[in-house]
Scaffold this motif. Sequence first.
Motif, PDB file in Angstrom:
ATOM      1  N   ALA A 369       0.830  -1.203   0.000  1.00 10.57           N
ATOM      2  CA  ALA A 369       0.000   0.000   0.000  1.00 10.57           C
ATOM      3  C   ALA A 369       0.866   1.254   0.000  1.00 10.57           C
ATOM      4  O   ALA A 369       0.568   2.225  -0.712  1.00 10.57           O
ATOM      5  CB  ALA A 369      -0.932  -0.016   1.213  1.00 10.57           C
ATOM      6  N   ASP A 370       1.944   1.266   0.792  1.00 10.32           N
ATOM      7  CA  ASP A 370       2.856   2.414   0.814  1.00 10.32           C
ATOM      8  C   ASP A 370       3.503   2.626  -0.551  1.00 10.32           C
ATOM      9  O   ASP A 370       3.663   3.771  -0.999  1.00 10.32           O
ATOM     10  CB  ASP A 370       3.942   2.191   1.874  1.00 10.32           C
ATOM     11  CG  ASP A 370       3.403   2.293   3.286  1.00 10.32           C
ATOM     12  OD1 ASP A 370       2.273   2.785   3.453  1.00 10.32           O
ATOM     13  OD2 ASP A 370       4.118   1.856   4.219  1.00 10.32           O
ATOM     14  N   LEU A 371       3.891   1.533  -1.201  1.00 12.86           N
ATOM     15  CA  LEU A 371       4.522   1.657  -2.506  1.00 12.86           C
ATOM     16  C   LEU A 371       3.542   2.250  -3.519  1.00 12.86           C
ATOM     17  O   LEU A 371       3.916   3.139  -4.304  1.00 12.86           O
ATOM     18  CB  LEU A 371       4.993   0.281  -2.979  1.00 12.86           C
ATOM     19  CG  LEU A 371       5.587   0.213  -4.392  1.00 12.86           C
ATOM     20  CD1 LEU A 371       6.776   1.153  -4.527  1.00 12.86           C
ATOM     21  CD2 LEU A 371       5.988  -1.222  -4.735  1.00 12.86           C
ATOM     22  N   GLN A 372       2.298   1.805  -3.496  1.00  9.90           N
ATOM     23  CA  GLN A 372       1.310   2.349  -4.430  1.00  9.90           C
ATOM     24  C   GLN A 372       1.074   3.833  -4.158  1.00  9.90           C
ATOM     25  O   GLN A 372       0.991   4.638  -5.104  1.00  9.90           O
ATOM     26  CB  GLN A 372      -0.005   1.565  -4.312  1.00  9.90           C
ATOM     27  CG  GLN A 372      -1.081   2.004  -5.285  1.00  9.90           C
ATOM     28  CD  GLN A 372      -0.689   1.789  -6.734  1.00  9.90           C
ATOM     29  OE1 GLN A 372      -0.013   0.810  -7.048  1.00  9.90           O
ATOM     30  NE2 GLN A 372      -1.076   2.707  -7.610  1.00  9.90           N
ATOM     31  N   ARG A 373       0.982   4.207  -2.897  1.00 11.72           N
ATOM     32  CA  ARG A 373       0.790   5.634  -2.571  1.00 11.72           C
ATOM     33  C   ARG A 373       1.976   6.465  -3.041  1.00 11.72           C
ATOM     34  O   ARG A 373       1.805   7.570  -3.573  1.00 11.72           O
ATOM     35  CB  ARG A 373       0.586   5.796  -1.061  1.00 11.72           C
ATOM     36  CG  ARG A 373      -0.801   5.434  -0.572  1.00 11.72           C
ATOM     37  CD  ARG A 373      -1.030   5.934   0.841  1.00 11.72           C
ATOM     38  NE  ARG A 373      -0.150   5.284   1.800  1.00 11.72           N
ATOM     39  CZ  ARG A 373      -0.460   4.174   2.448  1.00 11.72           C
ATOM     40  NH1 ARG A 373      -1.624   3.579   2.228  1.00 11.72           N
ATOM     41  NH2 ARG A 373       0.380   3.644   3.314  1.00 11.72           N
ATOM     42  N   GLN A 374       3.195   5.949  -2.833  1.00 13.62           N
ATOM     43  CA  GLN A 374       4.388   6.689  -3.239  1.00 13.62           C
ATOM     44  C   GLN A 374       4.432   6.854  -4.757  1.00 13.62           C
ATOM     45  O   GLN A 374       4.786   7.924  -5.265  1.00 13.62           O
ATOM     46  CB  GLN A 374       5.636   5.960  -2.746  1.00 13.62           C
ATOM     47  CG  GLN A 374       6.943   6.695  -2.990  1.00 13.62           C
ATOM     48  CD  GLN A 374       6.975   8.051  -2.302  1.00 13.62           C
ATOM     49  OE1 GLN A 374       6.476   8.197  -1.187  1.00 13.62           O
ATOM     50  NE2 GLN A 374       7.549   9.041  -2.970  1.00 13.62           N
ATOM     51  N   LEU A 375       4.065   5.800  -5.484  1.00 17.00           N
ATOM     52  CA  LEU A 375       4.040   5.893  -6.944  1.00 17.00           C
ATOM     53  C   LEU A 375       3.000   6.914  -7.406  1.00 17.00           C
ATOM     54  O   LEU A 375       3.267   7.710  -8.322  1.00 17.00           O
ATOM     55  CB  LEU A 375       3.736   4.522  -7.551  1.00 17.00           C
ATOM     56  CG  LEU A 375       4.865   3.484  -7.479  1.00 17.00           C
ATOM     57  CD1 LEU A 375       4.347   2.100  -7.869  1.00 17.00           C
ATOM     58  CD2 LEU A 375       6.018   3.871  -8.392  1.00 17.00           C
ATOM     59  N   GLU A 376       1.827   6.899  -6.789  1.00 12.81           N
ATOM     60  CA  GLU A 376       0.776   7.846  -7.162  1.00 12.81           C
ATOM     61  C   GLU A 376       1.188   9.277  -6.833  1.00 12.81           C
ATOM     62  O   GLU A 376       0.950  10.201  -7.615  1.00 12.81           O
ATOM     63  CB  GLU A 376      -0.523   7.491  -6.425  1.00 12.81           C
ATOM     64  CG  GLU A 376      -1.270   6.313  -6.998  1.00 12.81           C
ATOM     65  CD  GLU A 376      -1.947   6.650  -8.323  1.00 12.81           C
ATOM     66  OE1 GLU A 376      -2.562   7.729  -8.431  1.00 12.81           O
ATOM     67  OE2 GLU A 376      -1.814   5.849  -9.255  1.00 12.81           O
ATOM     68  N   THR A 377       1.831   9.451  -5.670  1.00 12.15           N
ATOM     69  CA  THR A 377       2.236  10.797  -5.254  1.00 12.15           C
ATOM     70  C   THR A 377       3.237  11.396  -6.233  1.00 12.15           C
ATOM     71  O   THR A 377       3.202  12.598  -6.534  1.00 12.15           O
ATOM     72  CB  THR A 377       2.845  10.747  -3.845  1.00 12.15           C
ATOM     73  OG1 THR A 377       1.882  10.218  -2.936  1.00 12.15           O
ATOM     74  CG2 THR A 377       3.276  12.129  -3.382  1.00 12.15           C
ATOM     75  N   SER A 378       4.159  10.562  -6.718  1.00  8.07           N
ATOM     76  CA  SER A 378       5.221  11.055  -7.599  1.00  8.07           C
ATOM     77  C   SER A 378       4.827  11.052  -9.067  1.00  8.07           C
ATOM     78  O   SER A 378       5.591  11.541  -9.908  1.00  8.07           O
ATOM     79  CB  SER A 378       6.485  10.204  -7.418  1.00  8.07           C
ATOM     80  OG  SER A 378       6.882  10.160  -6.067  1.00  8.07           O
ATOM     81  N   SER A 379       3.678  10.479  -9.386  1.00  9.28           N
ATOM     82  CA  SER A 379       3.291  10.312 -10.780  1.00  9.28           C
ATOM     83  C   SER A 379       2.888  11.644 -11.417  1.00  9.28           C
ATOM     84  O   SER A 379       2.238  12.483 -10.779  1.00  9.28           O
ATOM     85  CB  SER A 379       2.128   9.326 -10.886  1.00  9.28           C
ATOM     86  OG  SER A 379       1.665   9.240 -12.212  1.00  9.28           O
ATOM     87  N   GLN A 380       3.268  11.809 -12.678  1.00  6.34           N
ATOM     88  CA  GLN A 380       2.829  12.980 -13.445  1.00  6.34           C
ATOM     89  C   GLN A 380       1.440  12.769 -14.033  1.00  6.34           C
ATOM     90  O   GLN A 380       0.831  13.708 -14.526  1.00  6.34           O
ATOM     91  CB  GLN A 380       3.833  13.252 -14.574  1.00  6.34           C
ATOM     92  CG  GLN A 380       5.220  13.629 -14.069  1.00  6.34           C
ATOM     93  CD  GLN A 380       6.182  13.912 -15.206  1.00  6.34           C
ATOM     94  OE1 GLN A 380       5.841  13.750 -16.377  1.00  6.34           O
ATOM     95  NE2 GLN A 380       7.399  14.329 -14.861  1.00  6.34           N
ATOM     96  N   HIS A 381       0.959  11.525 -13.975  1.00  4.99           N
ATOM     97  CA  HIS A 381      -0.385  11.213 -14.484  1.00  4.99           C
ATOM     98  C   HIS A 381      -1.128  10.387 -13.440  1.00  4.99           C
ATOM     99  O   HIS A 381      -1.364   9.179 -13.645  1.00  4.99           O
ATOM    100  CB  HIS A 381      -0.288  10.445 -15.803  1.00  4.99           C
ATOM    101  CG  HIS A 381       0.585  11.102 -16.828  1.00  4.99           C
ATOM    102  ND1 HIS A 381       0.192  12.221 -17.535  1.00  4.99           N
ATOM    103  CD2 HIS A 381       1.847  10.811 -17.250  1.00  4.99           C
ATOM    104  CE1 HIS A 381       1.162  12.594 -18.357  1.00  4.99           C
ATOM    105  NE2 HIS A 381       2.179  11.756 -18.200  1.00  4.99           N
TER     106      HIS A 381
END
Length: 786
Positions: A369-381
Amino acid sequence: MSNQDIPPSTQKPAPTLASRGIQPRFGELVQSSRKLVMNRLAEQLTGVFAQVDDTLFECAEKAENNQVQTLFFDSMREIRKQRSLIERSYHQKISQNFSDFLDGKLKPVPSTAELDAEQLALVQNEEYEESLLITTMVNQVKSRCAQQLFALEQRLVLLSNGQQLGEENNPFGPQMIALAFRQALAPSPFPLRIKAILYSLFDKHVMLSLDTIYSALNQRLVDAGVLPNLKYSAQRVANPERPSRTENTPDAREELPADSNPQATASPSTNATHRSAPAQPLDLDGPPPSNPLALLQGLTALLGEHRQRNIDAPLLGGTRSIASYAPRDATSTYSASDLLDALNHMQRQAADELAQRLQHPQQVEGLKADLQRQLETSSQHPGQQKLADQEADVIDLVGMLFDFVLDDTCLNDSYKSLLSHLHTPYLKVALQDKALFTQHKHPARRLLNSMAQAGVLYGGETNEPALLAKMQWVVERVVGAVSGDQSLFEALLEQFDEYTATLKHKVELREHRAVEAAKGRDKLLGARQQAVNVIARSLNQRQTPGIIRSFLKLTWADVLVFVLLRHGENSREWQRACEVAEQLAWSGTPLDESGRQQLQGLRVALLDDLRKGLQLLGGYHDDGIRRLLQDLVACQYAAQAKQPQLADTFAPQLPPSTLGAMLGEDAMLASLAPRESGLSARAQTFAQELMQIQFGTWFEFLTDNQPHLLKLSWFSPTTRNYMFVDHSGQRAAIKPLTLLATEMEQGLARIVPPESDAPLVDRALNAIYRALQRFSGHTSKPTNPR
């Protein structure tokens, strides 16, 4: 280079290193590189022949008829005879290839894939099949070691003064090494069926270990200053056998910096193992493959099926696939750098808070869950991206690996919690280098296995404080090092193994002392049992007064033990001590006139021997001995006068048995244990199994419904007692054979299966495979992943 390394030639020699004027710079390096490779290959080839007999014997047992069985047995003998010739030819060919390369005379050898139809028609069927076996092995190494081979070839070019070097004429490349083995086998009359087995063992012991050779050789060249800043090109040459670029693969023009270990900095997609079809179709309904590459292919295939069936269904450990966390309408994938950036951020945050977190397990579901949140936070899309299938496979496999750690019954909770905090750095390693799953010698894999094994062997219920501290130190170093370089794991593994070697020595020393002490006590117990049997025979069917019965059981039994241990059972002293017991018991029974006269003649010698025996014990003063003997004589007279009531009035306070107090509960074992004649048929089966059990076998015992593990350290053939030690090597229990068999029948004791001794990662991957089979409907048999 020495003269003997340069092959003689009548033609004009090609320019050698010496003639090029660079020998002073590279001469010693060339020799050390040759030695490194030759020593490693020799060690691995030894592993091939060490396993030949066992493999052929297993094949013979499964042979379809006697003729095939004979073939295996005959080949076993023939291989033993040919072994030295094969090894010599193999090593000479490898060495000659390197010499030819340095002299510019090494020619590339065409692979089977390059043969045209006309050439194939000229090749015999068996030769063609043999060529395919070679090609399969070689292609797997090329795919797995692409970066290492690229770096090695570029550095070898410098050694050959710029001469171009391709895949097929790399003297240490997989093609040359495999063909050297084929040429070494050529003179031997082995049929293809036997050669296929030899190639399989060669693949397992040599080809699958080339990664470590290439890494070590590259490091040797880097240390010598040969292209230390070499850059790795993701697509070196057009090759139809290589995987094509995907959307996550760097462009051919993009180059990633490579240090001495190219795998440490390559992107996950670049270094991912290509999902090429296995040499044989995968049987997803069968047991987990023994070949690590086939096992990984099976795992990824089963994971793909699992996601297609139900993306939200839990995996082994109860955690969902990382793919289920992504938006369902996502149309693009995260790049490799996005994923590594997210993991680096999580690792840095974990390192800052590690001291507070170490006492609690790190749950896999929370990390996903933390990894998914981190990816979403840093995502440009945001909301439009997901992970590629390859990355999702690796994340799920590592997640199930650490879920297995948290659920492993072999490990104490404290060690589980510590190891669980390695999840993020090990996920980074797996994304960068899938050899973590396929190479048993991978340093990160070995470190995790070593720590888990130490926790199992030396942790136990005692929670060895020093071991916990050492493991915590290792975890802190791994989590704190964001780079995740293999050299870090190698250094930590070396230090941890040094520590566990010391710990192992301490445990073995404690266990040795426990065994020696048990042997001494057992010798004493055996002697005491013999003494008890002598006393029992002397009292059998005799109504003797209480003073004589008590004296024989409590006191004279100890005298018999001392005499037996000092003089042995064949000695005159032992025979006389047994006669004294018999005569004393006889003297307390009513006798006829002849018997009374006989007793009168024996009494002086009998009393003298009784006095000597009491003096031998050392617990009686002269006055006490005199009073005791007087009471015994008075009891004899009362018995002969047929006055049993009077005889029973003599009841002096005899001191307790010295040996009984010394042996404690051990002295009661024989009397408390069930008799063999009273065992049930099932318990007798267990007893027969226990008679064949090996020292070092672990048992699980249930005490108050709490399981604890003990190791069988010694078995006494005299008393048939089994001694168990705990994880620290201290004696923990003594179990008579019949008692142990009865406890096994009742479910209070069981032998821990041998597979529990397998390395942690091996056990985990096999358990994951079986679980995914069940989840995907490939097996109907419920199996316990543990």
